[in-house]
Write a protein that holds these residues in place. Structure first.
Motif, mmCIF file in Angstrom:
data_model
loop_
_atom_site.group_PDB
_atom_site.id
_atom_site.type_symbol
_atom_site.label_atom_id
_atom_site.label_comp_id
_atom_site.label_asym_id
_atom_site.label_seq_id
_atom_site.Cartn_x
_atom_site.Cartn_y
_atom_site.Cartn_z
ATOM 1 N N VAL A 63 15.503 -26.367 24.670
ATOM 2 C CA VAL A 63 15.103 -25.167 24.226
ATOM 3 C C VAL A 63 16.148 -24.070 23.668
ATOM 4 O O VAL A 63 16.960 -23.801 24.367
ATOM 5 C CB VAL A 63 13.797 -24.271 24.949
ATOM 6 C CG1 VAL A 63 13.550 -22.896 24.430
ATOM 7 C CG2 VAL A 63 12.689 -25.199 25.245
ATOM 8 N N SER A 64 16.080 -23.516 22.377
ATOM 9 C CA SER A 64 17.154 -22.577 22.080
ATOM 10 C C SER A 64 16.251 -21.666 21.042
ATOM 11 O O SER A 64 15.339 -21.824 20.510
ATOM 12 C CB SER A 64 18.205 -23.521 21.221
ATOM 13 O OG SER A 64 17.750 -24.124 20.068
ATOM 14 N N GLY A 65 17.308 -20.718 20.610
ATOM 15 C CA GLY A 65 16.791 -19.607 19.444
ATOM 16 C C GLY A 65 15.469 -18.948 19.902
ATOM 17 O O GLY A 65 14.978 -18.503 19.153
ATOM 18 N N ALA A 66 15.449 -18.597 21.339
ATOM 19 C CA ALA A 66 14.044 -17.820 21.424
ATOM 20 C C ALA A 66 14.502 -16.625 21.058
ATOM 21 O O ALA A 66 15.455 -15.821 21.307
ATOM 22 C CB ALA A 66 14.018 -18.130 23.272
ATOM 23 N N ARG A 67 13.320 -15.945 20.571
ATOM 24 C CA ARG A 67 13.462 -14.619 20.225
ATOM 25 C C ARG A 67 11.846 -14.006 20.338
ATOM 26 O O ARG A 67 11.196 -14.831 19.910
ATOM 27 C CB ARG A 67 14.005 -14.398 18.701
ATOM 28 C CG ARG A 67 13.406 -15.178 17.649
ATOM 29 C CD ARG A 67 14.060 -15.318 16.315
ATOM 30 N NE ARG A 67 13.214 -15.731 15.298
ATOM 31 C CZ ARG A 67 12.987 -17.137 15.252
ATOM 32 N NH1 ARG A 67 13.612 -17.867 15.878
ATOM 33 N NH2 ARG A 67 12.367 -17.597 14.203
ATOM 34 N N VAL A 68 11.824 -12.715 20.395
ATOM 35 C CA VAL A 68 10.633 -12.163 20.432
ATOM 36 C C VAL A 68 10.448 -11.534 19.056
ATOM 37 O O VAL A 68 11.040 -11.075 18.482
ATOM 38 C CB VAL A 68 10.832 -10.837 21.493
ATOM 39 C CG1 VAL A 68 9.407 -9.925 21.567
ATOM 40 C CG2 VAL A 68 11.209 -11.084 22.962
ATOM 41 N N LYS A 69 9.149 -11.741 18.849
ATOM 42 C CA LYS A 69 8.538 -11.262 17.447
ATOM 43 C C LYS A 69 8.001 -10.038 17.646
ATOM 44 O O LYS A 69 7.399 -9.780 18.566
ATOM 45 C CB LYS A 69 7.327 -12.415 17.174
ATOM 46 C CG LYS A 69 6.912 -12.028 15.810
ATOM 47 C CD LYS A 69 5.821 -13.211 15.453
ATOM 48 C CE LYS A 69 5.154 -13.030 13.909
ATOM 49 N NZ LYS A 69 4.081 -13.930 13.896
ATOM 50 N N ASP A 70 8.785 -9.240 16.699
ATOM 51 C CA ASP A 70 8.226 -7.926 16.804
ATOM 52 C C ASP A 70 7.007 -7.490 16.118
ATOM 53 O O ASP A 70 6.891 -7.530 14.910
ATOM 54 C CB ASP A 70 9.478 -6.920 16.039
ATOM 55 C CG ASP A 70 9.320 -5.449 16.253
ATOM 56 O OD1 ASP A 70 8.757 -5.042 16.990
ATOM 57 O OD2 ASP A 70 9.994 -4.802 15.581
ATOM 58 N N THR A 71 6.225 -7.150 16.902
ATOM 59 C CA THR A 71 4.782 -6.945 16.613
ATOM 60 C C THR A 71 4.136 -5.686 16.931
ATOM 61 O O THR A 71 4.614 -5.127 17.967
ATOM 62 C CB THR A 71 3.736 -8.124 16.810
ATOM 63 O OG1 THR A 71 3.442 -7.875 18.316
ATOM 64 C CG2 THR A 71 3.881 -9.428 16.270
ATOM 65 N N GLY A 72 3.353 -4.927 16.336
ATOM 66 C CA GLY A 72 2.586 -3.725 16.684
ATOM 67 C C GLY A 72 1.529 -3.786 17.693
ATOM 68 O O GLY A 72 1.431 -5.127 18.141
ATOM 69 N N GLU A 73 1.227 -2.863 18.346
ATOM 70 C CA GLU A 73 0.023 -2.987 19.374
ATOM 71 C C GLU A 73 -1.188 -3.554 18.779
ATOM 72 O O GLU A 73 -1.833 -4.267 19.683
ATOM 73 C CB GLU A 73 -0.167 -1.444 20.048
ATOM 74 C CG GLU A 73 0.992 -0.962 20.675
ATOM 75 C CD GLU A 73 1.365 -1.768 21.665
ATOM 76 O OE1 GLU A 73 0.563 -2.190 22.420
ATOM 77 O OE2 GLU A 73 2.580 -1.884 21.954
ATOM 78 N N GLY A 74 -1.629 -3.570 17.683
ATOM 79 C CA GLY A 74 -2.795 -3.978 17.140
ATOM 80 C C GLY A 74 -2.692 -5.555 16.948
ATOM 81 O O GLY A 74 -3.696 -6.242 17.405
ATOM 82 N N GLU A 75 -1.518 -5.858 16.724
ATOM 83 C CA GLU A 75 -1.197 -7.587 16.841
ATOM 84 C C GLU A 75 -1.178 -8.030 17.940
ATOM 85 O O GLU A 75 -1.754 -9.164 18.408
ATOM 86 C CB GLU A 75 -0.109 -7.854 16.110
ATOM 87 C CG GLU A 75 0.475 -9.363 15.974
ATOM 88 C CD GLU A 75 -0.668 -10.212 15.227
ATOM 89 O OE1 GLU A 75 -0.479 -11.414 15.326
ATOM 90 O OE2 GLU A 75 -1.646 -9.695 14.586
ATOM 91 N N LYS A 76 -0.548 -7.172 19.038
ATOM 92 C CA LYS A 76 -0.588 -7.697 20.424
ATOM 93 C C LYS A 76 -1.907 -7.883 20.728
ATOM 94 O O LYS A 76 -2.409 -8.703 21.699
ATOM 95 C CB LYS A 76 0.276 -6.789 21.324
ATOM 96 C CG LYS A 76 1.674 -6.882 21.218
ATOM 97 C CD LYS A 76 2.370 -6.086 22.019
ATOM 98 C CE LYS A 76 3.923 -6.459 22.047
ATOM 99 N NZ LYS A 76 4.675 -5.576 22.851
ATOM 100 N N ALA A 77 -2.858 -6.733 20.573
ATOM 101 C CA ALA A 77 -4.100 -6.940 20.940
ATOM 102 C C ALA A 77 -5.149 -8.138 20.587
ATOM 103 O O ALA A 77 -5.891 -8.688 21.009
ATOM 104 C CB ALA A 77 -5.121 -5.479 20.539
ATOM 105 N N ARG A 78 -4.860 -8.437 19.153
ATOM 106 C CA ARG A 78 -5.516 -9.674 18.499
ATOM 107 C C ARG A 78 -4.883 -10.806 19.166
ATOM 108 O O ARG A 78 -5.834 -11.715 19.514
ATOM 109 C CB ARG A 78 -4.980 -9.728 16.906
ATOM 110 C CG ARG A 78 -5.872 -10.423 16.320
ATOM 111 C CD ARG A 78 -5.294 -10.744 14.850
ATOM 112 N NE ARG A 78 -3.946 -11.475 14.940
ATOM 113 C CZ ARG A 78 -3.788 -12.620 14.813
ATOM 114 N NH1 ARG A 78 -4.882 -13.502 14.844
ATOM 115 N NH2 ARG A 78 -2.607 -13.259 14.750
#
Length: 148
Positions: A63-78
């Motif tokens: 596993v490599s290249g791990a990154r957090v996808k920057d989303t807003g609160e609405g997308e997190k709730a979805r």
């Protein structure tokens, strides 16, 4: 090869998803995408709080290249809603896909809501002859709802 394992290395996506989930404990698969002829997989995971992560997994399981996808609160709730609802895991859905197209290999599979808000595992499958199949599996019942 075990009798239940799909032919010709098609379980690579499942191995990649397992390696990614091992790297990010408590996460669930949202999508798996084959790149570079299946030698590299991009796995999108979701944590319990809706945080999405993208990881690259090579065919050896590294596993490599791990990154957090920057989303807003609405997308997190979805995403939290999507992750809470399925009864079929990625691996369970992949088994259904392989039953529908036994000679195929999954090149992409993702979990999302469609049309009437149905939660579906949507897979792109390629056969050794180069034929493409779009397969949808109901994430709650396991029924194959489309193959073609």
């Amino acid at each position: 090869m075990a009798p239940s394992e799909p032919p010709d290395g098609t379980a690579a996506g499942e191995r990649a998803s397992t390696a990614a989930m091992d790297a990010v404990k408590g996460s669930k698969v949202l999508s798996v995408q084959s790149n570079n002829g299946g030698r590299l997989w991009e796995v999108q995971l979701a944590g319990p709080d809706g945080t999405e992560r993208l990881l690259e997994v090579d065919d050896s399981g590294k596993v490599s290249g791990a990154r957090v996808k920057d989303t807003g609160e609405g997308e997190k709730a979805r995403v939290m809603g999507i992750n809470r609802d399925p009864r079929l895991t990625f691996e369970d859905a992949a088994a259904k896909v392989y039953s529908a197209v036994p000679e195929g290999r999954i090149t992409h599979m993702s979990l999302d809501r469609y049309g009437d808000n149905a939660l579906v595992w949507d897979a792109d499958v390629l056969t050794s002859e180069g034929a493409w199949h779009g397969v949808k599996v109901d994430a709650r019942t396991g029924a194959v709802t489309r193959n073609g």
